[in-house]
Design a protein around this motif. Sequence first.
Motif, PDB file in Angstrom:
ATOM      1  N   GLY A   1       0.804  -1.216   0.000  1.00  0.00           N
ATOM      2  CA  GLY A   1       0.000   0.000   0.000  1.00  0.00           C
ATOM      3  C   GLY A   1       0.836   1.264   0.000  1.00  0.00           C
ATOM      4  N   LYS A   2       2.066   1.176   0.507  1.00  0.00           N
ATOM      5  CA  LYS A   2       2.959   2.332   0.507  1.00  0.00           C
ATOM      6  C   LYS A   2       3.488   2.646  -0.893  1.00  0.00           C
ATOM      7  CE  LYS A   2       6.240   2.156   3.563  1.00  0.00           C
ATOM      8  NZ  LYS A   2       7.221   1.696   4.573  1.00  0.00           N
ATOM      9  N   ARG A   3       3.591   1.621  -1.729  1.00  0.00           N
ATOM     10  CA  ARG A   3       4.112   1.837  -3.078  1.00  0.00           C
ATOM     11  C   ARG A   3       3.057   2.509  -3.945  1.00  0.00           C
ATOM     12  NH1 ARG A   3       6.201  -4.015  -4.526  1.00  0.00           N
ATOM     13  NH2 ARG A   3       5.536  -3.294  -6.566  1.00  0.00           N
ATOM     14  N   GLU A   4       3.498   3.234  -4.934  1.00  0.00           N
ATOM     15  CA  GLU A   4       2.595   4.019  -5.773  1.00  0.00           C
ATOM     16  C   GLU A   4       2.310   3.376  -7.127  1.00  0.00           C
ATOM     17  OE1 GLU A   4       0.978   6.817  -4.932  1.00  0.00           O
ATOM     18  OE2 GLU A   4       1.817   6.670  -2.924  1.00  0.00           O
ATOM     19  N   ASP A   5       2.920   2.228  -7.436  1.00  0.00           N
ATOM     20  CA  ASP A   5       2.773   1.677  -8.780  1.00  0.00           C
ATOM     21  C   ASP A   5       1.511   0.825  -8.910  1.00  0.00           C
ATOM     22  OD1 ASP A   5       3.878  -0.179  -7.076  1.00  0.00           O
ATOM     23  OD2 ASP A   5       4.968  -1.227  -8.638  1.00  0.00           O
ATOM     24  N   LEU A   6       1.103   0.630 -10.132  1.00  0.00           N
ATOM     25  CA  LEU A   6      -0.141  -0.074 -10.444  1.00  0.00           C
ATOM     26  C   LEU A   6      -0.087  -1.540 -10.025  1.00  0.00           C
ATOM     27  CD1 LEU A   6      -2.912   0.013 -11.827  1.00  0.00           C
ATOM     28  CD2 LEU A   6      -1.759  -0.516 -13.978  1.00  0.00           C
ATOM     29  N   HIS A   7       1.067  -2.167 -10.180  1.00  0.00           N
ATOM     30  CA  HIS A   7       1.191  -3.585  -9.836  1.00  0.00           C
ATOM     31  C   HIS A   7       0.928  -3.813  -8.344  1.00  0.00           C
ATOM     32  CE1 HIS A   7       2.416  -7.710 -10.088  1.00  0.00           C
ATOM     33  NE2 HIS A   7       3.410  -7.524  -9.233  1.00  0.00           N
ATOM     34  N   ALA A   8       1.452  -2.948  -7.494  1.00  0.00           N
ATOM     35  CA  ALA A   8       1.234  -3.083  -6.056  1.00  0.00           C
ATOM     36  C   ALA A   8      -0.238  -2.901  -5.715  1.00  0.00           C
ATOM     37  CB  ALA A   8       2.080  -2.061  -5.302  1.00  0.00           C
ATOM     38  N   LYS A   9      -0.893  -1.940  -6.368  1.00  0.00           N
ATOM     39  CA  LYS A   9      -2.319  -1.726  -6.104  1.00  0.00           C
ATOM     40  C   LYS A   9      -3.140  -2.937  -6.520  1.00  0.00           C
ATOM     41  CE  LYS A   9      -2.095   3.273  -6.467  1.00  0.00           C
ATOM     42  NZ  LYS A   9      -2.520   4.466  -7.177  1.00  0.00           N
ATOM     43  N   ARG A  10      -2.790  -3.528  -7.652  1.00  0.00           N
ATOM     44  CA  ARG A  10      -3.519  -4.721  -8.096  1.00  0.00           C
ATOM     45  C   ARG A  10      -3.291  -5.893  -7.163  1.00  0.00           C
ATOM     46  NH1 ARG A  10      -2.848  -4.278 -14.693  1.00  0.00           N
ATOM     47  NH2 ARG A  10      -4.526  -2.770 -14.936  1.00  0.00           N
ATOM     48  N   GLN A  11      -2.102  -6.015  -6.602  1.00  0.00           N
ATOM     49  CA  GLN A  11      -1.844  -7.082  -5.639  1.00  0.00           C
ATOM     50  C   GLN A  11      -2.678  -6.890  -4.374  1.00  0.00           C
ATOM     51  OE1 GLN A  11       2.508  -6.844  -5.529  1.00  0.00           O
ATOM     52  NE2 GLN A  11       2.536  -8.977  -6.185  1.00  0.00           N
ATOM     53  N   VAL A  12      -2.807  -5.662  -3.919  1.00  0.00           N
ATOM     54  CA  VAL A  12      -3.627  -5.382  -2.728  1.00  0.00           C
ATOM     55  C   VAL A  12      -5.086  -5.707  -3.018  1.00  0.00           C
ATOM     56  CG1 VAL A  12      -4.469  -3.563  -1.194  1.00  0.00           C
ATOM     57  CG2 VAL A  12      -2.054  -3.663  -1.781  1.00  0.00           C
ATOM     58  N   TYR A  13      -5.606  -5.238  -4.166  1.00  0.00           N
ATOM     59  CA  TYR A  13      -6.998  -5.529  -4.528  1.00  0.00           C
ATOM     60  C   TYR A  13      -7.219  -7.025  -4.730  1.00  0.00           C
ATOM     61  CZ  TYR A  13      -8.600  -0.712  -5.077  1.00  0.00           C
ATOM     62  OH  TYR A  13      -8.985   0.582  -4.838  1.00  0.00           O
ATOM     63  N   GLY A  14      -6.187  -7.754  -5.152  1.00  0.00           N
ATOM     64  CA  GLY A  14      -6.324  -9.186  -5.359  1.00  0.00           C
ATOM     65  C   GLY A  14      -6.326  -9.984  -4.076  1.00  0.00           C
ATOM     66  N   PHE A  15      -5.725  -9.459  -3.017  1.00  0.00           N
ATOM     67  CA  PHE A  15      -5.635 -10.211  -1.768  1.00  0.00           C
ATOM     68  C   PHE A  15      -6.755  -9.862  -0.803  1.00  0.00           C
ATOM     69  CE2 PHE A  15      -4.078 -11.087   2.504  1.00  0.00           C
ATOM     70  CZ  PHE A  15      -3.641 -12.389   2.364  1.00  0.00           C
ATOM     71  N   ILE A  16      -7.042  -8.584  -0.635  1.00  0.00           N
ATOM     72  CA  ILE A  16      -8.052  -8.149   0.336  1.00  0.00           C
ATOM     73  C   ILE A  16      -9.438  -8.359  -0.261  1.00  0.00           C
ATOM     74  CG2 ILE A  16      -8.922  -6.154   1.594  1.00  0.00           C
ATOM     75  CD1 ILE A  16      -6.062  -5.287   1.949  1.00  0.00           C
ATOM     76  N   THR A  17     -10.355  -8.918   0.542  1.00  0.00           N
ATOM     77  CA  THR A  17     -11.625  -9.390   0.016  1.00  0.00           C
ATOM     78  C   THR A  17     -12.669  -8.294  -0.180  1.00  0.00           C
ATOM     79  OG1 THR A  17     -12.366  -9.949   2.251  1.00  0.00           O
ATOM     80  CG2 THR A  17     -11.303 -11.678   0.995  1.00  0.00           C
TER      81      THR A  17
END
Length: 113
Positions: A52-68
């Motif tokens: 969540g601290k990172r600003e890139d799109l890949h990190a955001k997609r990983q967060v959205y993919g893990f949190i329900t």
Amino acid sequence: MPGTRKLGRTSDHRKAMLRAMVTFLFETGKIETTATRAKEVRAMAEKMVTLGKREDLHAKRQVYGFITKESVAKKVIDEIGPKYADRDGGYTRIIKTGVRRGDAAEMAIIELV
């Protein structure tokens, strides 16, 4: 390394349980669970805050993919990540609360610092 404890569950059940617990932790700020589950949740929650601290799109997609829940994932990216921007780790705290009546499992509270 997260995922080293089996917790008496199959891998699919374990992953679903941890996803739900991490989501609930970010939603409410703290949860009460057994000490071994809290240690596993801590590893996954800290990884999500780091993403969540990172600003890139890949990190955001990983967060959205893990949190329900989408609203909680948005909260991690917009509020929780920037809140811990100057911190290098240790985003959660585990407080042991004693044993559970019935099966004497050691209980703990895990909360965001």
